[in-house]
Design a protein around this motif. Structure first.
Motif, PDB file in Angstrom:
ATOM      1  N   UNK A   1       0.546   9.542   6.345  1.00  0.00           N
ATOM      2  CA  UNK A   1      -0.424   9.417   7.452  1.00  0.00           C
ATOM      3  C   UNK A   1      -1.663   8.645   7.001  1.00  0.00           C
ATOM      4  N   UNK A   2      -2.019   8.807   5.720  1.00  0.00           N
ATOM      5  CA  UNK A   2      -3.202   8.093   5.199  1.00  0.00           C
ATOM      6  C   UNK A   2      -2.982   6.578   5.193  1.00  0.00           C
ATOM      7  N   UNK A   3      -1.725   6.150   5.002  1.00  0.00           N
ATOM      8  CA  UNK A   3      -1.438   4.698   5.041  1.00  0.00           C
ATOM      9  C   UNK A   3      -1.777   4.150   6.424  1.00  0.00           C
TER      10      UNK A   3
ATOM     11  N   UNK B   1       0.870  -1.181   0.000  1.00  0.00           N
ATOM     12  CA  UNK B   1       0.000   0.000   0.000  1.00  0.00           C
ATOM     13  C   UNK B   1       0.900   1.222   0.000  1.00  0.00           C
ATOM     14  N   UNK B   2       1.019   1.860  -1.167  1.00  0.00           N
ATOM     15  CA  UNK B   2       2.045   2.879  -1.353  1.00  0.00           C
ATOM     16  C   UNK B   2       1.550   4.305  -1.250  1.00  0.00           C
ATOM     17  N   UNK B   3       2.487   5.167  -0.814  1.00  0.00           N
ATOM     18  CA  UNK B   3       2.287   6.615  -0.832  1.00  0.00           C
ATOM     19  C   UNK B   3       3.666   7.257  -0.980  1.00  0.00           C
ATOM     20  N   UNK B   4       3.687   8.504  -1.446  1.00  0.00           N
ATOM     21  CA  UNK B   4       4.945   9.247  -1.573  1.00  0.00           C
ATOM     22  C   UNK B   4       5.578   9.385  -0.182  1.00  0.00           C
ATOM     23  N   UNK B   5       6.777   8.816  -0.005  1.00  0.00           N
ATOM     24  CA  UNK B   5       7.404   8.766   1.323  1.00  0.00           C
ATOM     25  C   UNK B   5       7.905  10.128   1.794  1.00  0.00           C
TER      26      UNK B   5
END
Ligand code: TXA
Ligand code: MG
Length: 315
Positions: A47-49, A36-40
Motif C-alpha cells: 500500500x505504501x508503494x 520501487x520495491x516492497x515485500x509483495x
C-alpha cells in the motif's frame, strides 16, 4: 510525512534487505529502470508503494524474483511461458501468467486479478538483493505515477526523495526502457513493448506474436494513454525546431539541443531516452520540447510507444 531516504552503496545489500523485511520501501536499480520495491506478501508495505507514487489502485504491480523456480511458486507456467522464461530470464521480459491459488501475494499487488506479472531482472545488484531477500518483491518504476521513468539515482531522488526509505545504488540503467510485457495466461500476446524486442521473442516462438492493437487481446491495466510525461508540452516526429522549442534529436539532425543517439543507434537511444527527457524538462523553463522521429523497428517500437504517451495531452 517526510522520510529520510537512505542511499546504500552496491556492497550494502544486507541493509537494503532489512528495509524490505521491515515492510518499508526500497528503490533499486534494474537493467531497465529503477524499481520501487516492497515485500509483495505484505499488504501494508505494498500500500505504501501506491501512496508514494500516487498510483491508481487498479493498476497491478510486477513481482520481481531471483529465478524461475521461485516464480513458479507464485504463477502457473505453461510450456510456452517456461520456454520464454528460460530464453530471456534474467532479462527485460515480464510474463503475465495465472496466479496460483496458494501464491500468498498481497491482492493489492495483483489488483485482485487472477493473473500475475512476474520477472527476473538482469542486474547484478537487483539479483543480489532478490537472492538475499529470498521472496517476491513488488516493484513498479520508481517515479511518481504518470511521470518520466527513472534511469539514474538522481531521477529517483528528484521524484520520490523524502517519500521512500532507501535506494540501493546500481548505476545508470543500461537498457533504459521498461520490460516487455507478454501475456502468457492463454494465447501469447504482447501487452507492452519494451526492452526486449518482438523480433527476439518471435525468433524463439517461431510464430508471430499478437499485440494489443488487436481488440480481442487482453490489455494491461496500466497502459494509460498519457504516461511518462514531462511537465513541458511535447511534440513528436519533429523534423526541426520551431520557435523556442528544445529539440531532441535522433541520428544526424541539425540544430539539436540534446540527442537520444547521434549515431542513430536504437540501443543507445533506448538507454538515453528517459535521461534526455528528464534533462529537457529540467531546462525547459516554460518552453516546449520537440523530438525527432525514430524508426519503428526493434527497440524503436518501445521508444515510439513511450514518446507517444509522453506527448499525449493530459487533463
Ligand atoms: O522494467 C520494468 O518492468 C520495471 C522494473 C522496475 O522492473 N517495472 C515497471 O513497472 O515498469 P510498472 O508498474 O511501471 O509497469 C507494470 C505494468 C503496468 O502497465 C501494469 O498494468 C502491468 O504491468 N501489469 C501488472 N500486472 C498485470 C497483469 N496481471 N495483467 C496485465 N498487466 C499487468
Ligand atoms: Mg511505470
Amino acid at each position: 510525512m517526510v522520510k529520510e531516504t537512505s542511499i546504500f552503496a552496491p556492497c550494502q545489500v544486507p541493509d537494503a534487505v532489512d528495509i524490505l523485511r521491515s515492510g518499508k520501501l526500497l528503490a533499486f536499480a534494474t537493467e531497465t529502470v529503477y524499481g520501487l520495491g516492497a515485500d509483495a506478501r505484505n499488504g501494508d508495505a505494498v500500500a505504501k508503494i501506491y501512496a508514494a507514487k500516487e498510483r491508481p489502485f487498479f493498476n497491478p504491480l510486477i513481482i520481481h524474483v531471483s529465478d524461475l523456480a521461485l516464480a513458479e511458486r507464485f504463477g502457473v507456467f505453461s510450456d510456452v511461458a517456461r520456454q520464454l522464461a528460460k530464453a530471456f530470464w534474467p532479462g527485460p521480459l515480464t510474463l503475465v501468467v495465472p496466479l496460483r491459488s496458494d501464491a500468498g501475494l498481497s491482492s493489492l499487488a495483483t489488483a485482485g486479478l487472477n493473473t500475475v506479472a512476474i520477472r527476473v531482472p538482469a542486474h547484478a545488484g537487483a539479483l543480489a538483493l532478490l537472492t538475499e531477500f529470498g521472496g517476491p518483491v513488488a516493484a513498479p518504476s520508481a517515479n511518481p505515477s504518470g511521470r518520466i521513468s527513472p534511469t539514474r539515482v538522481m531521477h529517483v531522488l528528484a521524484g520520490l526523495g523524502g517519500k521512500i526509505d532507501g535506494i540501493l545504488e546500481g548505476g545508470d540503467c543500461v537498457v533504459g526502457l521498461e520490460s516487455t510485457i507478454v501475456f502468457a495466461a492463454g494465447e501469447i500476446a504482447l501487452l507492452r513493448a519494451g526492452g526486449l524486442t518482438v523480433e527476439d521473442i518471435e525468433a524463439v516462438l517461431q510464430v508471430p506474436i499478437a499485440s494489443t492493437e488487436d481488440p480481442d487481446t487482453p490489455q494491461s491495466p496500466g497502459q494509460l494513454s498519457s504516461h511518462y510525461a514531462p511537465n513541458a508540452v511535447m511534440r513528436i516526429d519533429a523534423s526541426k525546431r520551431q520557435g523556442q522549442e528544445i529539440f531532441i534529436g535522433f541520428g544526424e539532425v541539425a540544430g539539436a539541443d540534446l540527442s537520444m543517439s547521434e549515431t542513430g543507434s536504437l540501443i543507445e537511444a533506448a538507454a538515453n531516452l528517459f535521461a534526455v527527457l528528464h534533462k529537457a524538462d529540467a531546462i525547459a523553463d516554460g518552453r516546449s520540447i520537440a523530438v525527432s522521429s525514430v524508426p519503428m523497428e526493434g527497440l524503436g517500437l518501445a521508444i515510439n510507444d513511450r514518446l507517444k504517451r509522453a506527448a499525449t495531452d493530459r487533463a
